[in-house]
Design a protein around this motif. Structure first.
Motif, PDB file in Angstrom:
ATOM      1  N   VAL A   1       0.839  -1.205   0.000  1.00 22.55           N
ATOM      2  CA  VAL A   1       0.000   0.000   0.000  1.00 22.55           C
ATOM      3  C   VAL A   1       0.871   1.251   0.000  1.00 22.55           C
ATOM      4  O   VAL A   1       1.879   1.320   0.705  1.00 22.55           O
ATOM      5  N   ALA A   2       0.445   2.246  -0.792  1.00 25.40           N
ATOM      6  CA  ALA A   2       1.138   3.533  -0.865  1.00 25.40           C
ATOM      7  C   ALA A   2       0.171   4.656  -0.516  1.00 25.40           C
ATOM      8  O   ALA A   2      -1.027   4.562  -0.770  1.00 25.40           O
ATOM      9  N   GLN A   3       0.736   5.715   0.071  1.00 28.84           N
ATOM     10  CA  GLN A   3      -0.041   6.930   0.307  1.00 28.84           C
ATOM     11  C   GLN A   3       0.909   8.113   0.230  1.00 28.84           C
ATOM     12  O   GLN A   3       2.055   8.030   0.669  1.00 28.84           O
ATOM     13  N   SER A   4       0.409   9.203  -0.316  1.00 27.68           N
ATOM     14  CA  SER A   4       1.203  10.415  -0.432  1.00 27.68           C
ATOM     15  C   SER A   4       0.326  11.616  -0.110  1.00 27.68           C
ATOM     16  O   SER A   4      -0.880  11.591  -0.336  1.00 27.68           O
ATOM     17  N   ALA A   5       0.949  12.652   0.421  1.00 32.57           N
ATOM     18  CA  ALA A   5       0.253  13.917   0.661  1.00 32.57           C
ATOM     19  C   ALA A   5       0.864  14.945  -0.286  1.00 32.57           C
ATOM     20  O   ALA A   5       2.062  15.205  -0.232  1.00 32.57           O
ATOM     21  N   PHE A   6       0.035  15.485  -1.177  1.00 31.39           N
ATOM     22  CA  PHE A   6       0.517  16.492  -2.112  1.00 31.39           C
ATOM     23  C   PHE A   6      -0.614  17.470  -2.432  1.00 31.39           C
ATOM     24  O   PHE A   6      -1.789  17.133  -2.364  1.00 31.39           O
ATOM     25  N   ALA A   7      -0.227  18.709  -2.756  1.00 30.22           N
ATOM     26  CA  ALA A   7      -1.230  19.754  -2.979  1.00 30.22           C
ATOM     27  C   ALA A   7      -1.485  20.010  -4.461  1.00 30.22           C
ATOM     28  O   ALA A   7      -2.615  20.230  -4.866  1.00 30.22           O
ATOM     29  N   VAL A   8      -0.454  20.019  -5.267  1.00 33.23           N
ATOM     30  CA  VAL A   8      -0.604  20.254  -6.705  1.00 33.23           C
ATOM     31  C   VAL A   8       0.154  19.174  -7.454  1.00 33.23           C
ATOM     32  O   VAL A   8       0.885  18.387  -6.869  1.00 33.23           O
ATOM     33  N   GLY A   9       0.011  19.131  -8.758  1.00 37.50           N
ATOM     34  CA  GLY A   9       0.688  18.129  -9.560  1.00 37.50           C
ATOM     35  C   GLY A   9       0.001  16.782  -9.423  1.00 37.50           C
ATOM     36  O   GLY A   9      -1.165  16.693  -9.023  1.00 37.50           O
ATOM     37  N   SER A  10       0.732  15.736  -9.753  1.00 38.25           N
ATOM     38  CA  SER A  10       0.166  14.393  -9.658  1.00 38.25           C
ATOM     39  C   SER A  10       1.229  13.413  -9.191  1.00 38.25           C
ATOM     40  O   SER A  10       2.428  13.665  -9.311  1.00 38.25           O
ATOM     41  N   GLU A  11       0.753  12.295  -8.634  1.00 40.05           N
ATOM     42  CA  GLU A  11       1.643  11.225  -8.211  1.00 40.05           C
ATOM     43  C   GLU A  11       1.022   9.881  -8.563  1.00 40.05           C
ATOM     44  O   GLU A  11      -0.202   9.740  -8.620  1.00 40.05           O
ATOM     45  N   ALA A  12       1.887   8.902  -8.775  1.00 42.84           N
ATOM     46  CA  ALA A  12       1.480   7.519  -9.012  1.00 42.84           C
ATOM     47  C   ALA A  12       2.512   6.650  -8.312  1.00 42.84           C
ATOM     48  O   ALA A  12       3.572   7.124  -7.887  1.00 42.84           O
ATOM     49  N   ALA A  13       2.200   5.359  -8.154  1.00 44.31           N
ATOM     50  CA  ALA A  13       3.122   4.463  -7.457  1.00 44.31           C
ATOM     51  C   ALA A  13       3.163   3.107  -8.146  1.00 44.31           C
ATOM     52  O   ALA A  13       2.156   2.622  -8.662  1.00 44.31           O
ATOM     53  N   TYR A  14       4.347   2.515  -8.154  1.00 42.57           N
ATOM     54  CA  TYR A  14       4.539   1.147  -8.616  1.00 42.57           C
ATOM     55  C   TYR A  14       5.510   0.477  -7.671  1.00 42.57           C
ATOM     56  O   TYR A  14       6.123   1.146  -6.827  1.00 42.57           O
ATOM     57  N   GLY A  15       5.657  -0.845  -7.749  1.00 41.57           N
ATOM     58  CA  GLY A  15       6.595  -1.490  -6.845  1.00 41.57           C
ATOM     59  C   GLY A  15       6.462  -2.997  -6.798  1.00 41.57           C
ATOM     60  O   GLY A  15       5.744  -3.608  -7.596  1.00 41.57           O
ATOM     61  N   THR A  16       7.155  -3.574  -5.823  1.00 43.12           N
ATOM     62  CA  THR A  16       7.255  -5.021  -5.682  1.00 43.12           C
ATOM     63  C   THR A  16       6.953  -5.431  -4.247  1.00 43.12           C
ATOM     64  O   THR A  16       7.423  -4.801  -3.307  1.00 43.12           O
ATOM     65  N   ILE A  17       6.182  -6.503  -4.110  1.00 44.86           N
ATOM     66  CA  ILE A  17       5.959  -7.140  -2.809  1.00 44.86           C
ATOM     67  C   ILE A  17       6.522  -8.553  -2.920  1.00 44.86           C
ATOM     68  O   ILE A  17       6.373  -9.219  -3.941  1.00 44.86           O
ATOM     69  N   ARG A  18       7.222  -8.990  -1.866  1.00 43.19           N
ATOM     70  CA  ARG A  18       7.845 -10.321  -1.892  1.00 43.19           C
ATOM     71  C   ARG A  18       7.726 -10.981  -0.530  1.00 43.19           C
ATOM     72  O   ARG A  18       7.676 -10.293   0.487  1.00 43.19           O
ATOM     73  N   ALA A  19       7.674 -12.317  -0.545  1.00 42.51           N
ATOM     74  CA  ALA A  19       7.568 -13.061   0.711  1.00 42.51           C
ATOM     75  C   ALA A  19       8.371 -14.345   0.595  1.00 42.51           C
ATOM     76  O   ALA A  19       8.457 -14.973  -0.459  1.00 42.51           O
ATOM     77  N   ARG A  20       8.981 -14.751   1.728  1.00 43.12           N
ATOM     78  CA  ARG A  20       9.713 -16.008   1.810  1.00 43.12           C
ATOM     79  C   ARG A  20       9.205 -16.776   3.008  1.00 43.12           C
ATOM     80  O   ARG A  20       9.117 -16.248   4.109  1.00 43.12           O
ATOM     81  N   ARG A  21       8.844 -18.052   2.790  1.00 45.65           N
ATOM     82  CA  ARG A  21       8.406 -18.929   3.878  1.00 45.65           C
ATOM     83  C   ARG A  21       9.606 -19.224   4.766  1.00 45.65           C
ATOM     84  O   ARG A  21      10.629 -19.716   4.305  1.00 45.65           O
ATOM     85  N   MET A  22       9.455 -18.903   6.050  1.00 42.77           N
ATOM     86  CA  MET A  22      10.590 -19.049   6.980  1.00 42.77           C
ATOM     87  C   MET A  22      10.594 -20.368   7.734  1.00 42.77           C
ATOM     88  O   MET A  22      11.639 -20.829   8.179  1.00 42.77           O
ATOM     89  N   ARG A  23       9.428 -20.965   7.943  1.00 43.80           N
ATOM     90  CA  ARG A  23       9.366 -22.267   8.603  1.00 43.80           C
ATOM     91  C   ARG A  23       8.034 -22.903   8.351  1.00 43.80           C
ATOM     92  O   ARG A  23       7.146 -22.315   7.811  1.00 43.80           O
TER      93      ARG A  23
END
Length: 156
Positions: free
Chosen positions: A134-156
């Protein structure tokens, strides 16, 4: 008194993946920059998600914010068990330590890309569960977008 004999865990000697359900299982999902999720100021948005089966997992991520003439004051990135929801505070969601990464900025107009890492957090889950980046940004003018990666590894 029983004697416990230690056993070695043998890792792979090639570039294969561990089978589903075994220690070391890896799950990930990536949203590419061309599919960046548009953001509305002060509104959490899912950037991506993965489905994890029951077990003990370490989950981490990275969010890249694309700023276009944005007057930004705050950027947040989180691992969450609830869609479009940030953790209340670092460590406050029961996800472990630091499931929320926050970058405060002085009010300034920015263009470019800003990255936030989310350190691994432990998730011990009893049934198949969707985990959100999840992403969140606080901005007054212009625009924003978000991309990214989520990863998980089984530990036991």
């Amino acid at each position: 008194v029983a004697t416990i004999t230690p056993t070695n865990v043998i890792g792979t000697t090639t570039n294969d993946s561990v089978s589903i359900g075994y220690v070391g299982e890896y799950v990930s999902s990536k949203t590419l920059s061309g599919a960046a999720v548009p953001l509305t100021s002060n509104t959490p948005a899912n950037v991506n998600n993965i489905s994890l089966t029951a077990g003990d997992w370490d989950v981490s991520g990275q969010i890249d914010f694309v700023l276009t003439g944005a007057t930004s004051t705050l950027h947040q990135a989180a691992i969450s068990l609830t869609t479009n929801t940030l953790s209340a505070q670092p460590g406050g969601s029961g996800l472990g330590t630091d499931p929320l990464n926050t970058l405060p900025l002085p009010t300034t107009t920015l263009s470019g890309t800003l990255s936030l890492q989310i350190a691994p957090v432990r998730l011990s889950i009893a049934a198949t569960t969707t985990v959100y980046l999840v992403a969140q940004s606080a901005f007054a003018v212009g625009s924003e977008a978000a991309y990214g990666t989520i990863r998980a590894r089984r530990m036991r």
